[in-house]
Design a protein around this motif. Sequence first.
Motif, PDB file in Angstrom:
ATOM      1  N   PRO A  15       0.809  -1.217   0.000  1.00  0.00           N
ATOM      2  CA  PRO A  15       0.000   0.000   0.000  1.00  0.00           C
ATOM      3  C   PRO A  15       0.846   1.272   0.000  1.00  0.00           C
ATOM      4  O   PRO A  15       2.063   1.209   0.209  1.00  0.00           O
ATOM      5  N   GLY A  18       6.773   1.418   1.894  1.00  0.00           N
ATOM      6  CA  GLY A  18       8.240   1.445   1.817  1.00  0.00           C
ATOM      7  C   GLY A  18       8.748   0.925   0.469  1.00  0.00           C
ATOM      8  O   GLY A  18       9.919   0.578   0.348  1.00  0.00           O
ATOM      9  N   LYS A  19       7.894   0.905  -0.547  1.00  0.00           N
ATOM     10  CA  LYS A  19       8.315   0.388  -1.865  1.00  0.00           C
ATOM     11  C   LYS A  19       9.453   1.248  -2.434  1.00  0.00           C
ATOM     12  O   LYS A  19      10.468   0.730  -2.869  1.00  0.00           O
ATOM     13  N   THR A  22       5.942   4.166 -11.471  1.00  0.00           N
ATOM     14  CA  THR A  22       4.931   4.846 -12.289  1.00  0.00           C
ATOM     15  C   THR A  22       4.503   6.153 -11.619  1.00  0.00           C
ATOM     16  O   THR A  22       4.179   7.122 -12.296  1.00  0.00           O
ATOM     17  N   LEU A  68       4.613   9.740 -13.512  1.00  0.00           N
ATOM     18  CA  LEU A  68       3.444  10.630 -13.601  1.00  0.00           C
ATOM     19  C   LEU A  68       3.756  11.999 -13.009  1.00  0.00           C
ATOM     20  O   LEU A  68       3.352  13.027 -13.566  1.00  0.00           O
ATOM     21  N   ARG A  69       4.501  12.027 -11.896  1.00  0.00           N
ATOM     22  CA  ARG A  69       4.848  13.325 -11.295  1.00  0.00           C
ATOM     23  C   ARG A  69       5.740  14.131 -12.259  1.00  0.00           C
ATOM     24  O   ARG A  69       5.606  15.342 -12.369  1.00  0.00           O
ATOM     25  N   ILE A  79      -6.396  13.376 -11.149  1.00  0.00           N
ATOM     26  CA  ILE A  79      -6.655  12.013 -10.655  1.00  0.00           C
ATOM     27  C   ILE A  79      -5.776  11.729  -9.433  1.00  0.00           C
ATOM     28  O   ILE A  79      -6.240  11.214  -8.420  1.00  0.00           O
ATOM     29  N   MET A  80      -4.502  12.098  -9.524  1.00  0.00           N
ATOM     30  CA  MET A  80      -3.572  11.813  -8.420  1.00  0.00           C
ATOM     31  C   MET A  80      -3.948  12.609  -7.171  1.00  0.00           C
ATOM     32  O   MET A  80      -3.870  12.097  -6.057  1.00  0.00           O
ATOM     33  N   LEU A  82      -6.909   6.291  -9.540  1.00  0.00           N
ATOM     34  CA  LEU A  82      -5.933   5.700 -10.458  1.00  0.00           C
ATOM     35  C   LEU A  82      -6.072   6.260 -11.871  1.00  0.00           C
ATOM     36  O   LEU A  82      -7.176   6.422 -12.383  1.00  0.00           O
ATOM     37  N   GLY A 136       4.855   0.374  -8.147  1.00  0.00           N
ATOM     38  CA  GLY A 136       3.620   1.121  -8.424  1.00  0.00           C
ATOM     39  C   GLY A 136       2.867   0.597  -9.640  1.00  0.00           C
ATOM     40  O   GLY A 136       1.822   1.132  -9.995  1.00  0.00           O
ATOM     41  N   PHE A 137       3.380  -0.419 -10.282  1.00  0.00           N
ATOM     42  CA  PHE A 137       2.729  -1.055 -11.426  1.00  0.00           C
ATOM     43  C   PHE A 137       3.008  -2.548 -11.336  1.00  0.00           C
ATOM     44  O   PHE A 137       4.157  -2.911 -11.141  1.00  0.00           O
ATOM     45  N   ARG A 166       6.678  12.356   5.201  1.00  0.00           N
ATOM     46  CA  ARG A 166       7.675  12.121   4.139  1.00  0.00           C
ATOM     47  C   ARG A 166       8.032  13.412   3.391  1.00  0.00           C
ATOM     48  O   ARG A 166       7.189  14.252   3.130  1.00  0.00           O
ATOM     49  N   TYR A 183      13.304  11.297   2.564  1.00  0.00           N
ATOM     50  CA  TYR A 183      13.511  11.462   4.013  1.00  0.00           C
ATOM     51  C   TYR A 183      12.169  11.408   4.729  1.00  0.00           C
ATOM     52  O   TYR A 183      11.100  11.424   4.102  1.00  0.00           O
ATOM     53  N   PHE A 213      11.439   9.149  10.866  1.00  0.00           N
ATOM     54  CA  PHE A 213      12.083   7.845  10.648  1.00  0.00           C
ATOM     55  C   PHE A 213      13.355   7.875   9.809  1.00  0.00           C
ATOM     56  O   PHE A 213      14.109   6.917   9.786  1.00  0.00           O
ATOM     57  N   ARG A 257      -6.302   7.192  -1.184  1.00  0.00           N
ATOM     58  CA  ARG A 257      -5.324   6.273  -1.808  1.00  0.00           C
ATOM     59  C   ARG A 257      -5.382   4.901  -1.155  1.00  0.00           C
ATOM     60  O   ARG A 257      -5.250   3.875  -1.829  1.00  0.00           O
ATOM     61  N   VAL A 278      14.143  -4.258   7.048  1.00  0.00           N
ATOM     62  CA  VAL A 278      13.253  -4.660   5.949  1.00  0.00           C
ATOM     63  C   VAL A 278      14.113  -4.981   4.719  1.00  0.00           C
ATOM     64  O   VAL A 278      13.935  -6.010   4.064  1.00  0.00           O
TER      65      VAL A 278
HETATM   66  P1  AP5 Z   1       2.979   6.281  -6.169  1.00  0.00           P
HETATM   67  O1  AP5 Z   1       4.005   7.333  -6.318  1.00  0.00           O
HETATM   68  O2  AP5 Z   1       3.261   4.919  -6.669  1.00  0.00           O
HETATM   69  O3  AP5 Z   1       2.532   6.278  -4.644  1.00  0.00           O
HETATM   70  P2  AP5 Z   1       2.051   5.083  -3.673  1.00  0.00           P
HETATM   71  O4  AP5 Z   1       1.859   3.736  -4.217  1.00  0.00           O
HETATM   72  O5  AP5 Z   1       0.897   5.705  -3.014  1.00  0.00           O
HETATM   73  O6  AP5 Z   1       3.285   4.796  -2.872  1.00  0.00           O
HETATM   74  P3  AP5 Z   1       4.106   5.781  -2.035  1.00  0.00           P
HETATM   75  O7  AP5 Z   1       5.177   6.393  -2.892  1.00  0.00           O
HETATM   76  O8  AP5 Z   1       3.219   6.746  -1.288  1.00  0.00           O
HETATM   77  O9  AP5 Z   1       4.679   4.805  -0.940  1.00  0.00           O
HETATM   78  P4  AP5 Z   1       5.963   3.883  -0.857  1.00  0.00           P
HETATM   79  O10 AP5 Z   1       5.505   2.494  -0.584  1.00  0.00           O
HETATM   80  O11 AP5 Z   1       6.895   4.073  -2.030  1.00  0.00           O
HETATM   81  O12 AP5 Z   1       6.575   4.464   0.472  1.00  0.00           O
HETATM   82  P5  AP5 Z   1       7.989   5.146   0.770  1.00  0.00           P
HETATM   83  O13 AP5 Z   1       9.096   4.197   0.487  1.00  0.00           O
HETATM   84  O14 AP5 Z   1       8.083   6.495   0.150  1.00  0.00           O
HETATM   85  O15 AP5 Z   1       1.601   6.732  -6.887  1.00  0.00           O
HETATM   86  C1  AP5 Z   1       1.058   8.028  -6.711  1.00  0.00           C
HETATM   87  C2  AP5 Z   1      -0.217   8.156  -7.538  1.00  0.00           C
HETATM   88  O16 AP5 Z   1       0.076   8.001  -8.940  1.00  0.00           O
HETATM   89  C3  AP5 Z   1      -1.312   7.106  -7.268  1.00  0.00           C
HETATM   90  O17 AP5 Z   1      -2.117   7.470  -6.169  1.00  0.00           O
HETATM   91  C4  AP5 Z   1      -2.069   7.109  -8.614  1.00  0.00           C
HETATM   92  O18 AP5 Z   1      -2.955   8.199  -8.705  1.00  0.00           O
HETATM   93  C5  AP5 Z   1      -0.967   7.312  -9.643  1.00  0.00           C
HETATM   94  N1  AP5 Z   1      -0.423   6.035 -10.161  1.00  0.00           N
HETATM   95  C6  AP5 Z   1       0.842   5.545  -9.950  1.00  0.00           C
HETATM   96  N2  AP5 Z   1       0.988   4.351 -10.546  1.00  0.00           N
HETATM   97  C7  AP5 Z   1      -0.187   4.072 -11.141  1.00  0.00           C
HETATM   98  C8  AP5 Z   1      -0.661   2.952 -11.888  1.00  0.00           C
HETATM   99  N3  AP5 Z   1       0.119   1.885 -12.138  1.00  0.00           N
HETATM  100  N4  AP5 Z   1      -1.952   2.982 -12.323  1.00  0.00           N
HETATM  101  C9  AP5 Z   1      -2.739   4.048 -12.096  1.00  0.00           C
HETATM  102  N5  AP5 Z   1      -2.368   5.124 -11.380  1.00  0.00           N
HETATM  103  C10 AP5 Z   1      -1.098   5.143 -10.907  1.00  0.00           C
HETATM  104  O19 AP5 Z   1       7.854   5.306   2.353  1.00  0.00           O
HETATM  105  C11 AP5 Z   1       6.984   6.264   2.919  1.00  0.00           C
HETATM  106  C12 AP5 Z   1       7.681   6.980   4.091  1.00  0.00           C
HETATM  107  O20 AP5 Z   1       7.837   6.040   5.161  1.00  0.00           O
HETATM  108  C13 AP5 Z   1       9.071   7.507   3.758  1.00  0.00           C
HETATM  109  O21 AP5 Z   1       9.222   8.763   4.345  1.00  0.00           O
HETATM  110  C14 AP5 Z   1      10.039   6.497   4.398  1.00  0.00           C
HETATM  111  O22 AP5 Z   1      11.189   7.132   4.898  1.00  0.00           O
HETATM  112  C15 AP5 Z   1       9.210   5.923   5.533  1.00  0.00           C
HETATM  113  N6  AP5 Z   1       9.462   4.499   5.708  1.00  0.00           N
HETATM  114  C16 AP5 Z   1       9.606   3.556   4.732  1.00  0.00           C
HETATM  115  N7  AP5 Z   1       9.839   2.347   5.275  1.00  0.00           N
HETATM  116  C17 AP5 Z   1       9.787   2.534   6.626  1.00  0.00           C
HETATM  117  C18 AP5 Z   1       9.937   1.667   7.754  1.00  0.00           C
HETATM  118  N8  AP5 Z   1      10.182   0.355   7.581  1.00  0.00           N
HETATM  119  N9  AP5 Z   1       9.835   2.199   8.999  1.00  0.00           N
HETATM  120  C19 AP5 Z   1       9.586   3.532   9.167  1.00  0.00           C
HETATM  121  N10 AP5 Z   1       9.460   4.404   8.142  1.00  0.00           N
HETATM  122  C20 AP5 Z   1       9.546   3.909   6.903  1.00  0.00           C
END
Ligand code: AP5
Length: 213
Positions: free
Chosen positions: A8, A12-13, A31, A35-36, A52-53, A58, A85-86, A127, A137, A141, A172, A205
Amino acid sequence: MNLLLLGPPGAGKGTQAQRLMAHFEIPQLSTGEMLRAAVAEGSDLGKQAKIIMEAGELVPDGLMIGLISARIGQADCAKGFILDGFPRTTAQAEALDVMLDKKKLALDKVIHIVVDEEALIERIIGRYSCANCAAGYHDQFQQPICKDVCDQCGGENFSRRKDDNRETVQSRLKTYREQTAPIIPHYESDGRLVAIDGMAEIVSVGDEILAHF
Ligand code: AP5
């Protein structure tokens, strides 16, 4: 090595993709990042994706499938890639199978980062990233070693994503539950799916993921 990271928003992807990129020397295909970039450019795709974002929904499957198919065909993916993300819907998962078959490629592992939903909002709201090199960052954390200075490039400007607000995050998460979580069984059935405890510390992790290779 072709990898897929599932989980989700906030699982942490992106964080773990950074480590896998360095380890296997293959690119991260995010992805969300694509998109960004399109939004920042103001392209037609970007104009469509922005609304949409910001609503936490999606972007249409057809657009995303075309985008990722073209990206996988680029030279830097010859040694492999990390999908982040895909796919996000059943239609995208099925299209990915067809796409990889045609290119005579396969996913070596599908890494499912499992987290408690309650932790995600805090992770996402806190974040931020370097405005220069995009290093990630977190207020709590994952802080830079020197306050307000990027560890990677020394930059001093940081930014937060527009969709990282409480309201959009709820949307989301709902979208994830309804449209993305149902694709997990698709990858469970053939033994390539590895479930990882995403509630541990970031480094642990990453260690758990690498222990599967
Ligand atoms: P996208 O950019 O893919 O966002 P997301 O899936 O919502 O994922 P995030 O980037 O929010 O989370 P992440 O899992 O990467 O977490 P992170 O590592 O940063 O998509 C954005 C939008 O684009 C979507 O909503 C949609 O609209 C559109 N979109 C994208 N792909 C699409 C597709 N295929 N189809 C249709 N629409 C699409 O970690 C988060 C934070 O937590 C960081 O600050 C990190 O430091 C911290 N953290 C990470 N791991 C840990 C841990 N183990 N302990 C403590 N903190 C941690």
